[in-house]
Design an enzyme around this catalytic site. Structure first.
Site, mmCIF file in Angstrom:
data_model
loop_
_atom_site.group_PDB
_atom_site.id
_atom_site.type_symbol
_atom_site.label_atom_id
_atom_site.label_comp_id
_atom_site.label_asym_id
_atom_site.label_seq_id
_atom_site.Cartn_x
_atom_site.Cartn_y
_atom_site.Cartn_z
ATOM 1 N N GLU A 1 0.951 -1.204 0.013
ATOM 2 C CA GLU A 1 -0.013 -0.213 0.073
ATOM 3 C C GLU A 1 1.103 1.339 0.199
ATOM 4 O O GLU A 1 1.774 1.407 0.886
ATOM 5 C CB GLU A 1 -0.936 0.000 1.299
ATOM 6 C CG GLU A 1 -1.846 1.227 1.114
ATOM 7 C CD GLU A 1 -3.304 1.024 1.769
ATOM 8 O OE1 GLU A 1 -4.054 1.957 1.602
ATOM 9 O OE2 GLU A 1 -3.495 0.256 2.220
ATOM 10 N N ILE A 2 0.682 2.172 -1.017
ATOM 11 C CA ILE A 2 1.377 3.525 -1.004
ATOM 12 C C ILE A 2 0.612 4.564 -0.087
ATOM 13 O O ILE A 2 -0.678 4.578 -0.242
ATOM 14 C CB ILE A 2 1.470 3.835 -2.342
ATOM 15 C CG1 ILE A 2 2.043 3.097 -3.249
ATOM 16 C CG2 ILE A 2 2.082 5.400 -2.453
ATOM 17 C CD1 ILE A 2 1.845 3.219 -4.820
ATOM 18 N N GLY A 3 1.164 4.876 0.765
ATOM 19 C CA GLY A 3 0.431 5.811 1.707
ATOM 20 C C GLY A 3 0.091 5.323 3.040
ATOM 21 O O GLY A 3 -0.855 4.454 2.933
ATOM 22 N N SER B 1 -4.774 1.640 7.690
ATOM 23 C CA SER B 1 -5.059 0.442 6.512
ATOM 24 C C SER B 1 -4.221 -0.714 6.606
ATOM 25 O O SER B 1 -4.700 -1.984 6.427
ATOM 26 C CB SER B 1 -4.864 1.038 5.094
ATOM 27 O OG SER B 1 -5.695 1.993 5.115
ATOM 28 N N GLN C 1 6.358 8.276 -3.657
ATOM 29 C CA GLN C 1 5.776 7.554 -4.884
ATOM 30 C C GLN C 1 5.911 8.416 -6.170
ATOM 31 O O GLN C 1 5.529 8.003 -7.186
ATOM 32 C CB GLN C 1 4.323 7.481 -4.449
ATOM 33 C CG GLN C 1 3.431 8.709 -4.589
ATOM 34 C CD GLN C 1 1.949 8.430 -4.421
ATOM 35 O OE1 GLN C 1 1.228 8.669 -3.645
ATOM 36 N NE2 GLN C 1 1.347 7.350 -5.312
ATOM 37 N N HIS D 1 -2.523 11.403 -3.764
ATOM 38 C CA HIS D 1 -3.519 11.558 -4.456
ATOM 39 C C HIS D 1 -3.274 12.757 -5.313
ATOM 40 O O HIS D 1 -4.205 13.210 -6.141
ATOM 41 C CB HIS D 1 -5.028 11.880 -3.830
ATOM 42 C CG HIS D 1 -5.249 10.932 -2.780
ATOM 43 N ND1 HIS D 1 -5.285 9.790 -3.126
ATOM 44 C CD2 HIS D 1 -5.803 11.087 -1.347
ATOM 45 C CE1 HIS D 1 -5.675 8.978 -2.202
ATOM 46 N NE2 HIS D 1 -5.789 9.931 -1.059
ATOM 47 N N GLU E 1 -7.175 4.523 -5.221
ATOM 48 C CA GLU E 1 -8.219 5.040 -4.358
ATOM 49 C C GLU E 1 -8.357 6.583 -4.436
ATOM 50 O O GLU E 1 -7.380 7.149 -4.969
ATOM 51 C CB GLU E 1 -7.860 4.899 -2.838
ATOM 52 C CG GLU E 1 -8.092 3.162 -2.523
ATOM 53 C CD GLU E 1 -8.156 3.022 -0.548
ATOM 54 O OE1 GLU E 1 -8.512 4.252 -0.178
ATOM 55 O OE2 GLU E 1 -7.888 1.847 -0.489
#
Length: 304
Positions: A58-60, A72, A108, A133, A158
C-alpha cells in the site's frame, strides 16, 4: 490471534468478509470504511486472498505529516492472516513494523526510488495507491509499478476523483485534455483491447500492461492483471487489410494530429478545433452538393 486466524479461514462468503472488513476498519479508524465505504468493493475482489499467503503493498501509510497512521496496514494484517504487508510513505513509519507489516520511506512520485524498492521486495499480488492523490504522483506510481503486479493480481487506485480537483493538480474544466488517473482508467479499455487494434503505430501509444479487467466504483478502481495475453478477435482472411484501408480513407489525413493528441492532449485543443472546423466544412459541402443535385433533378422532372 490463532482463534481469529481459524475463524476467518472458515469464512465462505463475501458477506462475512465484507463484515470483517467493516468491523476491523471501524476498530482501527480506517477511512476505507468510514467515510468512504470502500469495504463493499474490496469484498467483491479480495475474498480469495483470505486463506492464502500473498504480498500486498500500500502506498500511503496514513496519518497527517509525521503522525504514525497505519490504520489500513492494520486492517489488511487482520483480514489477511497469511499476507505480507508492505507500506510506503515519505515519513518514517517504522513504529508500525511487525513480523508481517514492513514500512519503507519511499516517495511515490520518484520512479527511480519506486523501481529500487520493487526490485528488492517485489513483485506483489496487490498494490494499492492511497498516497498523496496528486495527479503526477498517481501517474508515476501507476506507470512504474503496474508491471510489478503478478498475473491475476490487482492494481488499485483509491480516491481517483481528485483528478477533478485543482488542489491535487487535477481539473474539472480541462478533464478531457489533462493527463490524469481518470484519463488512464478510461484508456484502460483500449489497453485491454490492445490486440484488437489495427494499427501498429497506435498500439505503440497504448501501454501493454497485461490488464484484462477494469472495475470502477465510486472513489476506487481495480485493474486486474490477466493470467495470459488477451487474445485478438480480428477475423481471419482479408478483414484486417480491408479495415486498415477503410480506416485510412476515413481518418488517415488527420492521423498525425490524432497521434499528437494521444501523446499530449492538453496542448492540442487548437488542433482539435481545426479538425472540427474541417469536418464541418466538408459536411457542409457534401450537403450543398446533395441539395443541388436534388434541386436539379426536381427541375428536370417539372420540365417533362
Amino acid at each position: 490471534m490463532e482463534s481469529l486466524f481459524w475463524k476467518y479461514l472458515a469464512m465462505q462468503n463475501k458477506k462475512d468478509f465484507e463484515e470483517h472488513l467493516r468491523a476491523a476498519g471501524t476498530e482501527y479508524g480506517c477511512d476505507k470504511v468510514v467515510p468512504h465505504n470502500y469495504h463493499f468493493f474490496y469484498a467483491n475482489h479480495f475474498l480469495d486472498y483470505v486463506d492464502r499467503p500473498f504480498k500486498l503493498l500500500e502506498i500511503g501509510v496514513g496519518g497527517e505529516g509525521r503522525e504514525v497512521g497505519g490504520a489500513s496496514l492494520r486492517l489488511w494484517a487482520e483480514v489477511f492472516p497469511l499476507a505480507e504487508i508492505y507500506g510506503l510513505d515519505i515519513y518514517d513509519k517504522s513504529a508500525l513494523n511487525t513480523d508481517r507489516i514492513k514500512t519503507f520511506i519511499v516517495d511515490q512520485g520518484n520512479s527511480a526510488s519506486l523501481l529500487n524498492f520493487v526490485n528488492k521486495h517485489g513483485p506483489f499480488d496487490i498494490i494499492i495507491d492511497d498516497g498523496s492523490h496528486k495527479r503526477s504522483d498517481q501517474l508515476t506510481s501507476l506507470f512504474t509499478l503496474i508491471s510489478s503486479v503478478v498475473p491475476g493480481g490487482y492494481y488499485v487506485i483509491e480516491d481517483y476523483f481528485t483528478s477533478y480537483w485543482p488542489v491535487y493538480d487535477g481539473s474539472t474544466l480541462a478533464k478531457d485534455f489533462l493527463d490524469t488517473p481518470v484519463r488512464w482508467l478510461k484508456q484502460s479499455i483500449d489497453i485491454i483491447n490492445r490486440n484488437n487494434m489495427l494499427s501498429d503505430d497506435v498500439k505503440q501509444l497504448v501501454p501493454d500492461w497485461g490488464v484484462e479487467e477494469l472495475h470502477v466504483y465510486p472513489g476506487v478502481s481495480f485493474l486486474k492483471k490477466g493470467l495470459q495475453a488477451v487474445r485478438s478477435e480480428i477475423p481471419a482472411g482479408d478483414f484486417f487489410d480491408n479495415q486498415i484501408e477503410l480506416d485510412e480513407q476515413r481518418y488517415g489525413e488527420y492521423k498525425a494530429l490524432f497521434f499528437d493528441h494521444a501523446k499530449d492532449p492538453m496542448t492540442n485543443l487548437t488542433l482539435l478545433h481545426k479538425i472540427k472546423k474541417d469536418v464541418e466544412r466538408k459536411i457542409a459541402r457534401i450537403q450543398a452538393t446533395a441539395g443541388s443535385e436534388s434541386s436539379g433533378g426536381a427541375q428536370d422532372d417539372s420540365a417533362l
